[in-house]
Design a protein around this motif. Sequence first.
Motif, PDB file in Angstrom:
ATOM      1  N   LEU A 139       0.835  -1.202   0.000  1.00  0.00           N
ATOM      2  CA  LEU A 139       0.000   0.000   0.000  1.00  0.00           C
ATOM      3  C   LEU A 139       0.869   1.251   0.000  1.00  0.00           C
ATOM      4  N   ARG A 140       1.946   1.247   0.788  1.00  0.00           N
ATOM      5  CA  ARG A 140       2.876   2.389   0.790  1.00  0.00           C
ATOM      6  C   ARG A 140       3.481   2.620  -0.594  1.00  0.00           C
ATOM      7  N   ALA A 141       3.748   1.531  -1.296  1.00  0.00           N
ATOM      8  CA  ALA A 141       4.405   1.635  -2.604  1.00  0.00           C
ATOM      9  C   ALA A 141       3.441   1.957  -3.734  1.00  0.00           C
ATOM     10  N   GLY A 142       2.142   2.061  -3.428  1.00  0.00           N
ATOM     11  CA  GLY A 142       1.175   2.434  -4.461  1.00  0.00           C
ATOM     12  C   GLY A 142       0.726   1.289  -5.352  1.00  0.00           C
ATOM     13  N   TRP A 143       0.853   0.037  -4.873  1.00  0.00           N
ATOM     14  CA  TRP A 143       0.460  -1.082  -5.709  1.00  0.00           C
ATOM     15  C   TRP A 143      -1.013  -1.065  -6.113  1.00  0.00           C
ATOM     16  N   PRO A 144      -1.960  -0.675  -5.263  1.00  0.00           N
ATOM     17  CA  PRO A 144      -3.360  -0.673  -5.738  1.00  0.00           C
ATOM     18  C   PRO A 144      -3.553   0.175  -6.990  1.00  0.00           C
ATOM     19  N   GLU A 145      -2.906   1.332  -7.046  1.00  0.00           N
ATOM     20  CA  GLU A 145      -3.037   2.191  -8.226  1.00  0.00           C
ATOM     21  C   GLU A 145      -2.339   1.572  -9.435  1.00  0.00           C
ATOM     22  N   LEU A 146      -1.165   0.973  -9.214  1.00  0.00           N
ATOM     23  CA  LEU A 146      -0.452   0.326 -10.316  1.00  0.00           C
ATOM     24  C   LEU A 146      -1.245  -0.862 -10.855  1.00  0.00           C
ATOM     25  N   ALA A 147      -1.839  -1.645  -9.947  1.00  0.00           N
ATOM     26  CA  ALA A 147      -2.635  -2.793 -10.393  1.00  0.00           C
ATOM     27  C   ALA A 147      -3.859  -2.344 -11.173  1.00  0.00           C
ATOM     28  N   ALA A 148      -4.455  -1.233 -10.781  1.00  0.00           N
ATOM     29  CA  ALA A 148      -5.619  -0.718 -11.496  1.00  0.00           C
ATOM     30  C   ALA A 148      -5.270  -0.335 -12.932  1.00  0.00           C
ATOM     31  N   ARG A 149      -3.993  -0.065 -13.172  1.00  0.00           N
ATOM     32  CA  ARG A 149      -3.523   0.282 -14.529  1.00  0.00           C
ATOM     33  C   ARG A 149      -2.940  -0.931 -15.251  1.00  0.00           C
ATOM     34  N   GLY A 150      -3.171  -2.127 -14.712  1.00  0.00           N
ATOM     35  CA  GLY A 150      -2.670  -3.342 -15.357  1.00  0.00           C
ATOM     36  C   GLY A 150      -1.196  -3.572 -15.134  1.00  0.00           C
ATOM     37  N   GLY A 151      -0.682  -3.168 -13.954  1.00  0.00           N
ATOM     38  CA  GLY A 151       0.743  -3.222 -13.685  1.00  0.00           C
ATOM     39  C   GLY A 151       1.278  -4.626 -13.441  1.00  0.00           C
ATOM     40  N   GLU A 152       2.612  -4.668 -13.352  1.00  0.00           N
ATOM     41  CA  GLU A 152       3.329  -5.917 -13.116  1.00  0.00           C
ATOM     42  C   GLU A 152       4.073  -5.803 -11.791  1.00  0.00           C
ATOM     43  N   LEU A 153       4.073  -6.888 -11.010  1.00  0.00           N
ATOM     44  CA  LEU A 153       4.827  -6.926  -9.762  1.00  0.00           C
ATOM     45  C   LEU A 153       5.736  -8.139  -9.766  1.00  0.00           C
ATOM     46  N   LEU A 154       6.966  -7.923  -9.287  1.00  0.00           N
ATOM     47  CA  LEU A 154       7.933  -9.001  -9.191  1.00  0.00           C
ATOM     48  C   LEU A 154       8.600  -8.965  -7.821  1.00  0.00           C
ATOM     49  N   ASP A 155       8.670 -10.130  -7.177  1.00  0.00           N
ATOM     50  CA  ASP A 155       9.498 -10.315  -5.985  1.00  0.00           C
ATOM     51  C   ASP A 155      10.552 -11.360  -6.335  1.00  0.00           C
ATOM     52  N   PRO A 156      11.808 -10.935  -6.554  1.00  0.00           N
ATOM     53  CA  PRO A 156      12.848 -11.886  -6.978  1.00  0.00           C
ATOM     54  C   PRO A 156      13.449 -12.688  -5.828  1.00  0.00           C
ATOM     55  N   LEU A 157      12.990 -12.432  -4.604  1.00  0.00           N
ATOM     56  CA  LEU A 157      13.447 -13.157  -3.408  1.00  0.00           C
ATOM     57  C   LEU A 157      12.216 -13.580  -2.621  1.00  0.00           C
ATOM     58  N   CYS A 158      11.298 -14.278  -3.272  1.00  0.00           N
ATOM     59  CA  CYS A 158       9.924 -14.382  -2.766  1.00  0.00           C
ATOM     60  C   CYS A 158       9.755 -15.311  -1.582  1.00  0.00           C
ATOM     61  N   GLY A 159      10.670 -16.272  -1.376  1.00  0.00           N
ATOM     62  CA  GLY A 159      10.488 -17.184  -0.253  1.00  0.00           C
ATOM     63  C   GLY A 159       9.142 -17.886  -0.323  1.00  0.00           C
ATOM     64  N   SER A 160       8.329 -17.745   0.749  1.00  0.00           N
ATOM     65  CA  SER A 160       7.021 -18.409   0.788  1.00  0.00           C
ATOM     66  C   SER A 160       5.946 -17.632   0.039  1.00  0.00           C
ATOM     67  N   GLY A 161       6.315 -16.519  -0.611  1.00  0.00           N
ATOM     68  CA  GLY A 161       5.406 -15.836  -1.531  1.00  0.00           C
ATOM     69  C   GLY A 161       4.500 -14.788  -0.917  1.00  0.00           C
ATOM     70  N   THR A 162       4.829 -14.275   0.269  1.00  0.00           N
ATOM     71  CA  THR A 162       3.894 -13.378   0.959  1.00  0.00           C
ATOM     72  C   THR A 162       3.629 -12.095   0.183  1.00  0.00           C
ATOM     73  N   PHE A 163       4.673 -11.419  -0.310  1.00  0.00           N
ATOM     74  CA  PHE A 163       4.457 -10.196  -1.086  1.00  0.00           C
ATOM     75  C   PHE A 163       3.552 -10.473  -2.288  1.00  0.00           C
TER      76      PHE A 163
END
Length: 458
Positions: A254-278
């Motif tokens: 939420l701090r990073a603005g992901w809801p707005e980016l997702a609303a625009r069809g954005g892409e998210l990557l976690d290259p150190l995802c571990g159990s995948g929480t992010f």
Amino acid sequence: MPMISPCPSAASSNPASDATSRCTPSRSTRSSRRPGSTCRDRTCRGRLIAPVIATKGPAQRDPFRGAVSPPLLALRASAPRGFADLLARELEGCGVSEVRERATGAAFLGTLESVYRACLWSRIANRVFVELARFDARDADEFHAAVREIDWAAHLAPGTTLACDFSGRHPAITHTHFGALKLKDGIVDALRLATGARPDIALERPGVRVHAHAQGSAITVSLDLSGESLHRRGYRGAGGEAPLKENVAAGVLLRAGWPELAARGGELLDPLCGSGTFCIEAALIAADRAPGLRRDYFGFLGWRRHDAALWERLRAEAERRAAAAEAAALAAGVRVRGSDRDPPAIRGARDNAARAGVSALVRFETGLLAEAAPLAPREADRPGLLCANPPYGVRLADREGARTLHRELGEVLRERFQGWDAAVLTGAPELGMELGLRAHRTHRVWNGPIECRLLRIK
């Protein structure tokens, strides 16, 4: 995709006056006292709030609907340090009123429906409490006497199990276990006198969990309506080493603005995802899926005031929203990806995503950090966010390895992710310097007991 408010808008009522009364010494017996009225126990010299359903005054007629509006409850919610402002924003979206932000949460007023919405929809909250009483107690005997004055039969039905917690600092009650014991004794004694029976104690998943918090001699007694921390969404299996709490991950997004980016069809990557929480929390946001939808336990389910029909209506509403929003996210091209060099971690992340109901939006792959890159081809106007919680030595006992990994992450960001935003959660400021990138915003936040820095990089 509807992502501005975490909850459907709800009408709020104006609060009535605070119904408190001064405890005064008297020789009257307990049976002569109306529950919630002035305390007449000779050992109780504090202040008691009226019963919870009347905490903020009687029900009022709604002039717009021509119906009686429900009374407001005195409530508070806790949150990880560093995210209280996000919690306050969420609560306002759930239809509560008079939100007062605090260092570790917020106090507010709300109806039973807004409480349910907060428990179902808050991505940030740890717990939600409804206040039953506030009073002064100089010692354990006064505390026990004041607890007995609360009308516990209004909150615990026969056969309901009980758990008690005590926190804070009190001049005479110096051990939290002893405080919880005196709280339990007061409740049990009151119920035995009122009903002739006592509740069974259940340390895990009780029907009702009662919490007392002391600030000096001032004590607040509340019901924990969440029952257990709301960061437990119900999807995590084995967390692996040093897992990231789900509500902390959501706060970072939420701090990073992901809801707005997702609303625009954005892409998210976690290259150190571990159990995948992010990644899973990002998919829950993109799919407008209530984080509490897969939970099978809340503290209010055993509360005598619980409205099962209302709760089921809100759950059904959340299911419909999720179905519509997930289809919209897929149509908009939202992509959520996670990678990690550890194959067992990737298998666990996939299982977690399946339990969370977001497998259609998330892809996990085994891969090295040095190989991380945006999807190709990628439209120039499609936004991207790289989110990572690299190991930071404290949790893995490998300080030099943590420095090396931070340096490698910085190189990958500079070489391959131009035009992306990045949010890096690190456990030490000096490790953030190893990235070799300037953060345009830095936030101090906590992941459990660990103080971290959230670095937002453009």
